[in-house]
Design a protein around this motif. Structure first.
Motif, PDB file in Angstrom:
ATOM      1  N   LYS A 190       0.819  -1.215   0.000  1.00  0.00           N
ATOM      2  CA  LYS A 190       0.000   0.000   0.000  1.00  0.00           C
ATOM      3  C   LYS A 190       0.850   1.261   0.000  1.00  0.00           C
ATOM      4  N   GLN A 191       0.478   2.175  -0.830  1.00  0.00           N
ATOM      5  CA  GLN A 191       1.212   3.438  -0.930  1.00  0.00           C
ATOM      6  C   GLN A 191       0.399   4.544  -0.286  1.00  0.00           C
ATOM      7  N   CYS A 192       1.062   5.297   0.544  1.00  0.00           N
ATOM      8  CA  CYS A 192       0.393   6.429   1.163  1.00  0.00           C
ATOM      9  C   CYS A 192       1.135   7.684   0.771  1.00  0.00           C
ATOM     10  N   ARG A 193       0.410   8.676   0.354  1.00  0.00           N
ATOM     11  CA  ARG A 193       1.063   9.912  -0.056  1.00  0.00           C
ATOM     12  C   ARG A 193       0.760  11.019   0.932  1.00  0.00           C
ATOM     13  N   ALA A 194       1.781  11.852   1.169  1.00  0.00           N
ATOM     14  CA  ALA A 194       1.547  13.027   2.003  1.00  0.00           C
ATOM     15  C   ALA A 194       0.885  14.084   1.140  1.00  0.00           C
ATOM     16  N   SER A 195       0.110  14.945   1.783  1.00  0.00           N
ATOM     17  CA  SER A 195      -0.514  16.037   1.043  1.00  0.00           C
ATOM     18  C   SER A 195       0.568  16.998   0.571  1.00  0.00           C
ATOM     19  N   ARG A 196       0.430  17.472  -0.630  1.00  0.00           N
ATOM     20  CA  ARG A 196       1.432  18.412  -1.142  1.00  0.00           C
ATOM     21  C   ARG A 196       1.028  19.845  -0.845  1.00  0.00           C
ATOM     22  N   LEU A 197      -0.193  19.992  -0.365  1.00  0.00           N
ATOM     23  CA  LEU A 197      -0.699  21.331  -0.081  1.00  0.00           C
ATOM     24  C   LEU A 197       0.085  21.932   1.079  1.00  0.00           C
ATOM     25  N   TYR A 252       1.736   9.155   7.522  1.00  0.00           N
ATOM     26  CA  TYR A 252       2.142   9.498   8.892  1.00  0.00           C
ATOM     27  C   TYR A 252       2.113  10.995   9.174  1.00  0.00           C
ATOM     28  N   GLU A 253       2.225  11.827   8.131  1.00  0.00           N
ATOM     29  CA  GLU A 253       2.281  13.278   8.396  1.00  0.00           C
ATOM     30  C   GLU A 253       1.021  13.827   9.058  1.00  0.00           C
ATOM     31  N   PRO A 254      -0.171  13.632   8.461  1.00  0.00           N
ATOM     32  CA  PRO A 254      -1.360  14.155   9.160  1.00  0.00           C
ATOM     33  C   PRO A 254      -1.623  13.459  10.489  1.00  0.00           C
ATOM     34  N   PHE A 255      -1.147  12.211  10.651  1.00  0.00           N
ATOM     35  CA  PHE A 255      -1.387  11.510  11.905  1.00  0.00           C
ATOM     36  C   PHE A 255      -0.535  12.096  13.030  1.00  0.00           C
ATOM     37  N   PHE A 256       0.746  12.274  12.764  1.00  0.00           N
ATOM     38  CA  PHE A 256       1.636  12.765  13.822  1.00  0.00           C
ATOM     39  C   PHE A 256       1.718  14.289  13.881  1.00  0.00           C
ATOM     40  N   TYR A 257       1.579  14.923  12.723  1.00  0.00           N
ATOM     41  CA  TYR A 257       1.905  16.352  12.645  1.00  0.00           C
ATOM     42  C   TYR A 257       0.784  17.178  12.029  1.00  0.00           C
ATOM     43  N   PRO A 258      -0.441  17.087  12.558  1.00  0.00           N
ATOM     44  CA  PRO A 258      -1.538  17.833  11.919  1.00  0.00           C
ATOM     45  C   PRO A 258      -1.249  19.336  11.829  1.00  0.00           C
ATOM     46  N   LEU A 259      -0.569  19.884  12.837  1.00  0.00           N
ATOM     47  CA  LEU A 259      -0.346  21.337  12.835  1.00  0.00           C
ATOM     48  C   LEU A 259       0.780  21.765  11.911  1.00  0.00           C
ATOM     49  N   ASP A 260       1.692  20.836  11.599  1.00  0.00           N
ATOM     50  CA  ASP A 260       2.792  21.197  10.704  1.00  0.00           C
ATOM     51  C   ASP A 260       2.290  21.520   9.302  1.00  0.00           C
TER      52      ASP A 260
END
Lengths: 433, 245
Positions: free
Chosen positions: A238-245, A285-293
C-alpha cells in the motif's frame, strides 16, 4: 545581531546569536558571557531563551554522519530536524523511535527536552533511544556520552534543557517500518470516564494513542472528545502519499480573530465532524503525527502577544477527579483554545534525570495571551498541578514558580552539579532563583 | 542517473543543492577548499542516498589547477550532466574602498576563478554535446549599488560572461544558467541582519534545481527578485546616485 523568540512568542528577550556551522570548529567561549544552545526554537516558553546572553544556533549543524540502512542506527549532527531525518529514513524503511507533535524540531532539542509522543506507553521518551552523543563543554572538552561512558553527564543532558553543554552530534536507534502509512482509528468519547476506558483498552493493541479534548464545552458536552489510536501499517504494497498542499500563516492575526465564539465553533465542529462512533482509515504518517505542521507558522494566529501552552501530568494517585477539576476550571475561564490534548503516559523510565513524563495522564493546551487574566489562569493551573502531586513540562512553560519547579523535579540539585558554568537560560534563572 | 559536479561544495546553497541530488541517487563529485568541511559534506551525501561521492580539496583561486580538476571530475563521473559553480566571497565594502588588494582578491575568487573553470568545462561539455552548466551569480550584479559595488561588479562581470557563453553553447545542446540569488540565509550573509526578504538556503536550492531541470537561462532565486531587480535596474541614474542602499 540579536534575536530570541520561542514558539509561544513569550517572553520577549534579546540575545546575541552565535551560529555553529561545523562540528570540527572550536567555539570561543568568553568568560563573561552565558551560553545556551538554540535549535529550532520550538519549545514554547523560555527554556530555549537566554535573555542578554548568547544563543548557539545549530541550524547549520544539519548533516548526517552515518546511516546504517541494515541496523537503523543514525548518527547525525544535532541541528538536523526530525523533518529532514524522516525524509531520508522513511524511504529506507525506518522511522524515528519517538516523535513530538511537530517534526520541525532538532535532534539536539529532542534530547535536551527528552520529548515524548503518542507512543509513550510503548516506547517511553526520546532519550531511551539515544545510543550516544558528543557534549562540547565550555572548557573546550568534547565528551562522548552514552549509557556506558560519562554516564552521569549522559543522564543529566537528556532532559538537561541545554544547560550541560552543547550536544554536537547524536546517535539514535531507529525503528523499522514497512511503509509510510498508519492504520488509524478515531473513536468519539462523551466524557472523561469514557476516555479512561478507551485509553486503558487501547494500550495493548495500539502503539500510538492520543485524544483531542473539547476544552470549552460545559454541561452534557463536558469532557467530550475524540480518541485517536493507530499502528504503523503492516501492508507491504500500500502506498500512502503526504498532502502536497502547503499552507502558511503569512502575518500576525489581529487580536480579535480568536475569541470565545470562534473557539467554541471550532470545538463543536471538530467534535461533530465525525458522525459515527468510530472510524478506521489508512493515513500517511504526516497528518497523523503532525496535523499542525500542515500550517507553517501557525503560532501567528495568536497574534503578536503570543500564547502560553500548558502541559502537566497528573499521577494515578490523584484520581480521575483531579483531571475533571482542572478541566472544569479551564472551561469556566472561557479561555481555553482549540488544541487540547489528553494522553496516558506509560511507566517506562527515561535515562534523563530531569525527564518530565511519568505515569499518569497528561493534559496539554494553548491559551492566547490576554495579559493579566491569562497570567492568573496559568498560575492557578500551576498551583492545581502541585496540589494534585503532578508536574509541569519545562519545554512548554513560562509560568511555574521556582518553588513548584523543585517540587516537580526533586533531583534538580543533583542535576545542577552537571550544568556547565558558562551555560544558562532564561528558564533556569527563573526557576533556580 | 545524473552525474553532478559541484564546485564550492561547502557553501550554504551548494550543500542544499547537493542534498537534493543525493536524494535522487545521483553520482556526485565535490570540490572545496577546506578538507574537514568537505569530508563532513561528503559523508552526509553518502548517507542521504547518493550513488557514489568523490571529493577533491582545491584552492579555487589557483586557476592553473583547474584543467586537472576538470579532468579528475570527468574521470570519476564519466560525463557531466549537471555542473554547479557556487564558490564566492562577500567582502565588506568599506574595507575594499581603502584596500585595492582586497578588491583584487574578490575579483579573483568571484570572477576570474569561475571564468577559468567555465572555459575548461565549456570545451568538455561542448564535446560531449549536452549537459547543464549552472553558475551562481547574484542580483547584486544587475546594478552597482554604493553599499556593495565591489561584490556587485564581480558578479556583473560573471553574468556578462555567462550570457555570451550561453549563446555559444546553446546550439551544441549545452545549457548555461545564470543563477541570481537575492538574500539567502547562509554563512556568507551571517553578518547581515535578516529581514523578510531572506530565503532559506533549502528554498534557494529547490529553486536552483527547478531551474536546472527546466533548462532555464536566467533564474532569480527566489523568483520575486526578478520583479525587484526590474525596478532597481530602471531607476534613472539621477535618482539612483542619491540612494543610500
Amino acid at each position: 545581531m540579536s534575536y530570541g523568540e520561542s514558539w509561544g512568542r513569550y517572553p520577549k528577550t534579546n540575545s546575541t546569536l552565535h551560529p555553529v556551522q561545523w562540528l570540527h570548529e572550536p567555539i570561543k567561549f568568553e568568560s563573561d558571557k552565558r551560553y545556551l544552545p538554540y535549535g529550532q526554537g520550538r519549545s514554547y516558553g523560555d527554556c530555549c531563551l537566554n535573555d542578554a546572553g548568547v544563543l548557539l544556533t545549530t541550524n547549520g549543524l544539519s548533516r548526517i554522519i552515518s546511516f546504517d540502512r541494515q541496523t537503523g542506527v543514525l548518527r547525525c549532527e544535532a541541528g538536523l530536524t526530525i523533518d529532514e531525518v524522516l525524509r531520508v529514513i522513511v524511504p529506507a524503511g525506518w522511522f524515528v523511535p519517538v516523535t513530538p507533535g511537530t517534526r520541525f524540531v532538532s535532534i539536539g532539542g529532542a534530547i535536551a527536552n527528552d520529548v515524548h509522543g503518542k507512543n509513550h506507553h510503548t516506547s517511553g521518551t526520546f532519550g531511551r533511544h539515544v545510543l550516544a552523543f558528543e557534549l562540547l563543554r565550555s572548557s573546550g572538552e568534547r565528551l562522548l556520552c552514552s549509557p556506558q561512558q560519562n554516564t552521569e553527564l549522559f543522564r543529566a543532558s537528556i532532559a538537561g534543557l541545554g544547560l550541560t553543554g552543547l550536544i554536537t552530534w547524536a546517535e539514535i536507534q531507529l525503528k523499522p517500518i514497512k511503509n509510510a502509512g498508519i492504520e488509524m482509528e478515531s473513536v468519539r468519547f462523551s466524557d472523561l470516564e469514557e476516555f479512561f476506558q478507551i485509553s486503558g483498552g487501547s494500550e495493548k493493541d495500539f502503539e500510538y494513542t492520543v485524544a483531542w479534548l473539547d476544552c470549552v464545552s460545559s454541561g452534557s458536552a463536558f469532557g467530550r472528545g475524540i480518541f485517536m489510536r493507530g499502528n504503523h501499517s503492516a501492508a507491504d504494497a500500500k502506498q500512502c502519499r503526504a498532502s502536497r498542499l502547503k499552507l502558511a500563516v503569512p502575518v500576525d492575526a489581529p487580536g480579535f480573530a480568536l475569541n470565545r465564539w470562534t473557539v467554541q465553533a471550532f470545538n463543536s465542529c471538530y467534535y461533530n465532524k465525525q458522525r459515527q462512533k468510530s472510524v478506521r482509515s489508512l493515513v500517511h504518517y504526516e497528518p497523523f503525527f503532525y496535523p499542525l505542521d500542515a500550517v507553517l507558522d501557525w503560532n501567528r494566529i495568536y497574534g503578536r502577544r503570543g500564547f502560553f501552552q500548558f502541559q502537566c501530568v497528573l499521577p494515578p494517585t490523584a484520581g480521575k477527579t483531579a483531571l475533571s477539576d482542572m478541566l472544569r476550571e479551564i472551561v469556566a475561564s472561557g479561555n481555553g483554545s482549540f488544541l487540547a490534548v489528553l494522553k496516558e503516559f506509560g511507566d517506562l523510565p527515561s535515562p534523563g534525570m530531569m525527564s518530565f513524563p511519568r505515569p499518569g495522564v497528561t493534559l496539554c493546551l494553548d491559551f492566547a495571551n490576554h495579559g493579566e487574566k491569562t497570567a492568573c489562569m496559568m498560575k492557578r493551573l500551576d498551583a492545581m498541578t502541585r496540589e494534585f502531586g503532578g508536574a509541569m513540562y519545562p519545554a512548554k512553560d513560562a509560568w511555574m514558580t521556582a518553588d513548584n519547579f523543585r517540587r516537580y523535579f526533586p533531583c534538580w540539585q543533583e542535576f545542577s552539579k552537571f550544568i556547565d558554568p558558562a551555560f544558562s537560560s532564561s528558564f533556569w534563572r527563573r526557576v533556580s532563583a | 542517473m545524473q552525474h553532478v559536479l559541484i564546485i564550492g561544495a561547502t557553501s550554504g546553497m551548494a550543500m542544499e543543492v547537493a542534498k537534493l541530488y543525493a536524494e535522487r541517487k545521483c553520482r556526485l563529485f565535490l570540490v572545496a577548499r577546506n578538507s574537514e568541511k568537505l569530508a563532513a559534506v561528503e559523508s552526509d551525501l553518502k548517507a542521504r542516498g547518493a550513488e557514489s561521492v568523490a571529493a577533491q580539496v582545491v584552492n579555487l583561486d589557483e586557476t592553473d589547477k583547474h584543467p586537472a580538476l576538470v579532468a579528475a571530475a570527468r574521470d570519476f563521473l564519466g560525463q557531466l550532466d549537471v555542473v554547479l559553480i557556487a564558490h564566492g566571497v562577500f567582502p565588506e565594502q568599506a574595507k575594499c574602498e581603502s584596500d585595492y588588494r582586497l578588491t583584487e582578491s574578490v575579483l579573483r575568487t568571484n570572477l576570474l576563478s569561475p571564468i577559468s573553470l567555465c572555459t575548461h568545462l565549456a570545451n568538455v561539455m561542448q564535446a560531449q554535446g549536452g549537459g547543464t552548466l549552472a553558475v551562481i551569480s547574484s542580483v547584486a550584479g544587475d546594478r552597482g549599488r554604493q553599499s556593495n559595488y565591489v561584490y556587485g561588479s564581480s558578479k556583473a562581470g560573471l553574468s556578462a560572461f555567462l550570457s555570451g557563453l550561453r549563446a555559444r553553447l546553446a546550439p551544441r545542446g549545452v545549457n548555461v544558467i545564470t543563477i541570481k540569488p537575492g538574500f539567502v540565509d547562509t554563512a556568507m550573509t551571517a553578518a547581515i541582519k535578516k529581514g523578510p526578504l531572506f530565503a532559506s538556503a533549502a528554498n534557494a536550492a529547490a529553486g536552483i534545481v527547478r531551474a536546472i531541470d527546466a533548462r532555464r537561462s536566467i533564474a532569480y532565486v527566489p523568483w520575486f527578485w526578478w520583479g525587484i531587480m526590474l525596478i532597481i535596474k530602471h531607476i534613472p541614474e539621477v535618482i539612483f546616485k542619491r540612494l543610500k542602499f
